[in-house]
Structure formats: structure tokens, C-alpha cells
Design an enzyme around this catalytic site. Structure first.
Site, short mmCIF file in Angstrom:
data_model
loop_
_atom_site.label_atom_id
_atom_site.label_comp_id
_atom_site.label_asym_id
_atom_site.label_seq_id
_atom_site.Cartn_x
_atom_site.Cartn_y
_atom_site.Cartn_z
N GLU A 65 1.66 6.49 -5.60
CA GLU A 65 0.51 5.63 -5.32
C GLU A 65 -0.66 6.49 -4.84
O GLU A 65 -0.75 6.80 -3.64
CB GLU A 65 0.87 4.63 -4.21
CG GLU A 65 2.02 3.72 -4.54
CD GLU A 65 1.93 2.42 -3.75
OE1 GLU A 65 1.74 1.38 -4.39
OE2 GLU A 65 1.99 2.47 -2.51
N GLU A 115 -0.36 3.14 4.11
CA GLU A 115 -0.87 2.43 5.30
C GLU A 115 -0.07 2.81 6.53
O GLU A 115 -0.61 2.87 7.64
CB GLU A 115 -0.84 0.92 5.04
CG GLU A 115 -1.94 0.50 4.08
CD GLU A 115 -1.62 -0.73 3.24
OE1 GLU A 115 -0.72 -1.50 3.61
OE2 GLU A 115 -2.28 -0.89 2.20
N SER A 161 -3.69 -0.82 -7.75
CA SER A 161 -4.56 -1.68 -8.56
C SER A 161 -3.93 -2.09 -9.90
O SER A 161 -4.62 -2.18 -10.91
CB SER A 161 -5.93 -1.02 -8.77
OG SER A 161 -6.58 -0.83 -7.53
N ASN A 196 4.74 -5.77 -3.06
CA ASN A 196 4.59 -5.48 -1.63
C ASN A 196 3.58 -6.47 -1.06
O ASN A 196 2.38 -6.34 -1.30
CB ASN A 196 4.09 -4.03 -1.46
CG ASN A 196 3.81 -3.70 0.00
OD1 ASN A 196 4.24 -4.42 0.89
ND2 ASN A 196 3.08 -2.62 0.23
N HIS A 217 4.75 4.14 2.93
CA HIS A 217 3.51 3.59 2.36
C HIS A 217 2.31 4.26 3.04
O HIS A 217 2.35 4.56 4.24
CB HIS A 217 3.46 2.07 2.56
CG HIS A 217 2.39 1.42 1.73
ND1 HIS A 217 1.07 1.43 2.12
CD2 HIS A 217 2.43 0.80 0.53
CE1 HIS A 217 0.35 0.82 1.18
NE2 HIS A 217 1.15 0.42 0.21
N GLY A 266 -5.58 -0.93 -3.67
CA GLY A 266 -6.44 -2.02 -3.21
C GLY A 266 -7.91 -1.84 -3.54
O GLY A 266 -8.76 -2.54 -2.99
N LYS A 319 2.88 -7.02 2.06
CA LYS A 319 2.25 -6.57 3.32
C LYS A 319 2.23 -7.70 4.34
O LYS A 319 3.22 -8.43 4.47
CB LYS A 319 0.84 -6.03 3.03
CG LYS A 319 0.80 -5.07 1.84
CD LYS A 319 -0.52 -4.42 1.66
CE LYS A 319 -0.49 -3.57 0.40
NZ LYS A 319 -1.67 -2.77 0.24
C1 PEP Z 1 0.07 -1.11 -2.46
O1 PEP Z 1 -0.40 -1.48 -1.39
O2 PEP Z 1 1.13 -0.48 -2.46
C2 PEP Z 1 -0.64 -1.43 -3.69
C3 PEP Z 1 -0.25 -0.83 -4.78
O3 PEP Z 1 -1.67 -2.35 -3.61
P1 PEP Z 1 -2.60 -2.87 -4.82
O4 PEP Z 1 -1.70 -3.23 -5.96
O5 PEP Z 1 -3.30 -4.06 -4.25
O6 PEP Z 1 -3.52 -1.76 -5.18
#
Ligand code: PEP
Length: 241
Positions: free
Chosen positions: A158, A92, A202, A9, A90, A164, A11
Site C-alpha cells: 500500500e 495509519e 484507492s 478494511n 497499516h 484514501g 477502519k
Molecule cells: C487502506 O486504508 O488500507 C486503503 C487501501 O484505503 P483506500 O482504499 O480508501 O485507499
């Protein structure tokens, strides 16, 4: 045996020059027995359309099929741009755009209606986790999201506190939650549909194998560590075992 699914992803974290660099460095590893998917910023889907070994996803789609919805992107247009998947829900978008379980279910229905596989993100906040509500939150989100679907989508678990932050979930904890999601999917859809359950939050090359060794984890959704070809190739390779 389920083929692992690894989804990048991107973004709004990458622009055309870096994408061209990514494509130039990308080597489709035939031995990596994984489905590799990239969700780039919408305007750059075309830059990835001919890259061997990469399938495409939209990062979001409209809850409407067509009409006067300025700035939105229909599921049909994602299909026309070469996508096989669409990400919805997601955190966000849930947090910054106020997307509810109902809106996310409608978006997933739009994707399914045009033949795309929805990748539905869900996960608990740190407050919900501390209150011991993880399983209740996940069950509510799963049930709401599959309303109206005819086939099992992909889910991406997630935990919001792991996205992040550099602080991934314990693989065994994630595996337990994901097994619960898989059981729920099996009881609703049987064998119909995709039904893979991914972990996101992460993920990096060094922790990929540990996550993938957990029962219940069928793949990964990766943000920051998917932005360079080297790092994403390492993750795909490690996920393939
Ligand atoms: C995400 O934004 O879906 C995500 C998993 O980000 P990261 O891998 O940077 O934690």
C-alpha cells in the site's frame, strides 16, 4: 491457480446501523472465485460472524500474548471472535501510533502462533518514492516483518500516497513491486504458508480488473470503496474475473 483475496478494511468509518444495512444487502456470489474478508471495527465482529461468503480479520492486535495491557486486543481473542486473519502494520498505525518494523514483526508472530494468517501492510511514502527508494524501503519492511515467522504471511503493498487519496498507483508499477515481494517470500519460505501479495490504495470497482490483470497482484486491500455492499460486491466480482 491462486485464489484472489479481497480484504475490506473498515477502519473506524462505520457503525452498527450501516453494518446491518451492509449485511442485509450482501449476496455471497458463488461465482466470484475470490476469498472475501472484512476487517470491521473490533466491537462489531459479531455482527458479521454468520454472513455467508465472508471471512473475518482483526484490524490490529497486541504484540503481547496476554497480561496487563489495558485497551489492547490479543491474537487469541481475535481467533475466539471468529477471525481467520489479522491486519498489522497499516500505515495509519505506523504513523499515528509509532509502530516500528520490530513491533509489527512481533504482532505478526502473535497472529501466527494462534493459527491466524497475518496480513502485513507495507509501502513507501511519497518522499521515499521521489527519492527512488521504493524497492529499498519495501525490501527492508519485508525482511523485518517476516523475522520469526514460520510460514509466508499475506503482504499488502500500500503506497502511502495512494491510500484514501483517489490517486492509485499505476497497476504495472504496483505489479513490479509486488513481484519483488513475491520473489522475496518464495526465497524465504518456499511454498509454506499463504504468500499472497495484495495491492491497496484507492481501489474501486472501476479499476479492480486492471489491477488484478497484473502478474504479482493476488488480491486487493480496500478502504473507502468497501463500505457499502454494492461497491464491495462489485470489487469482489471484478476481482474474480
Ligand atoms: C487502506 O486504508 O488500507 C486503503 C487501501 O484505503 P483506500 O482504499 O480508501 O485507499
Amino acid at each position: 491457480m491462486i485464489t484472489p483475496l479481497v480484504v475490506a478494511n473498515w477502519k473506524m468509518s462505520i457503525e452498527a446501523p450501516e453494518i446491518r444495512e451492509f449485511v442485509a444487502s450482501w449476496r455471497a456470489t458463488a461465482d466470484a472465485a475470490v476469498d472475501c474478508v472484512i476487517a470491521p471495527p473490533l466491537a462489531y465482529l459479531g455482527l458479521l460472524s454468520q454472513v455467508p461468503g465472508i471471512q473475518l480479520a482483526g484490524q490490529d492486535c497486541s504484540s503481547e500474548a496476554s497480561g496487563a495491557f489495558t485497551g489492547e486486543c490479543s491474537a487469541a481473542s481475535l481467533l475466539a471472535l471468529g477471525c481467520q486473519f489479522g491486519i498489522v502494520g497499516h500505515s495509519e498505525r505506523r504513523q499515528r501510533h509509532g509502530e516500528t518494523d520490530d513491533i509489527i514483526a512481533t504482532k505478526a508472530q502473535q497472529l501466527e502462533a494462534v493459527g491466524l494468517t497475518p496480513i502485513i501492510c507495507l509501502g513507501e511514502s511519497s518522499q521515499e518514492r521521489e527519492a527512488g527508494e521504493t524497492f529499498a524501503v519495501i525490501e527492508r519492511q519485508v525482511r523485518a516483518a517476516v523475522r520469526g515467522l514460520h510460514r509466508a504471511p499475506v503482504f499488502a503493498y500500500e503506497p502511502i500516497w495512494a491510500i484514501g487519496t483517489g490517486l492509485p498507483a499505476e497497476p504495472s508499477d504496483a505489479g513490479t513491486v509486488q513481484q519483488a515481494i513475491a520473489n522475496e517470500l518464495k526465497s524465504i519460505f518456499g511454498k509454506k504458508g499463504d504468500g499472497r501479495v495484495l495491492y491497496g490504495g484507492s481501489v474501486k470497482p472501476e479499476n479492480t480488473a486492471e489491477f488484478m490483470s497484473e502478474q504479482g497482484i493476488d488480491g486487493l486491500l480496500v478502504g473507502g470503496a468497501s463500505l457499502t455492499a454494492e461497491s464491495f460486491m462489485d470489487i469482489c466480482r471484478n476481482a474474480g474475473g
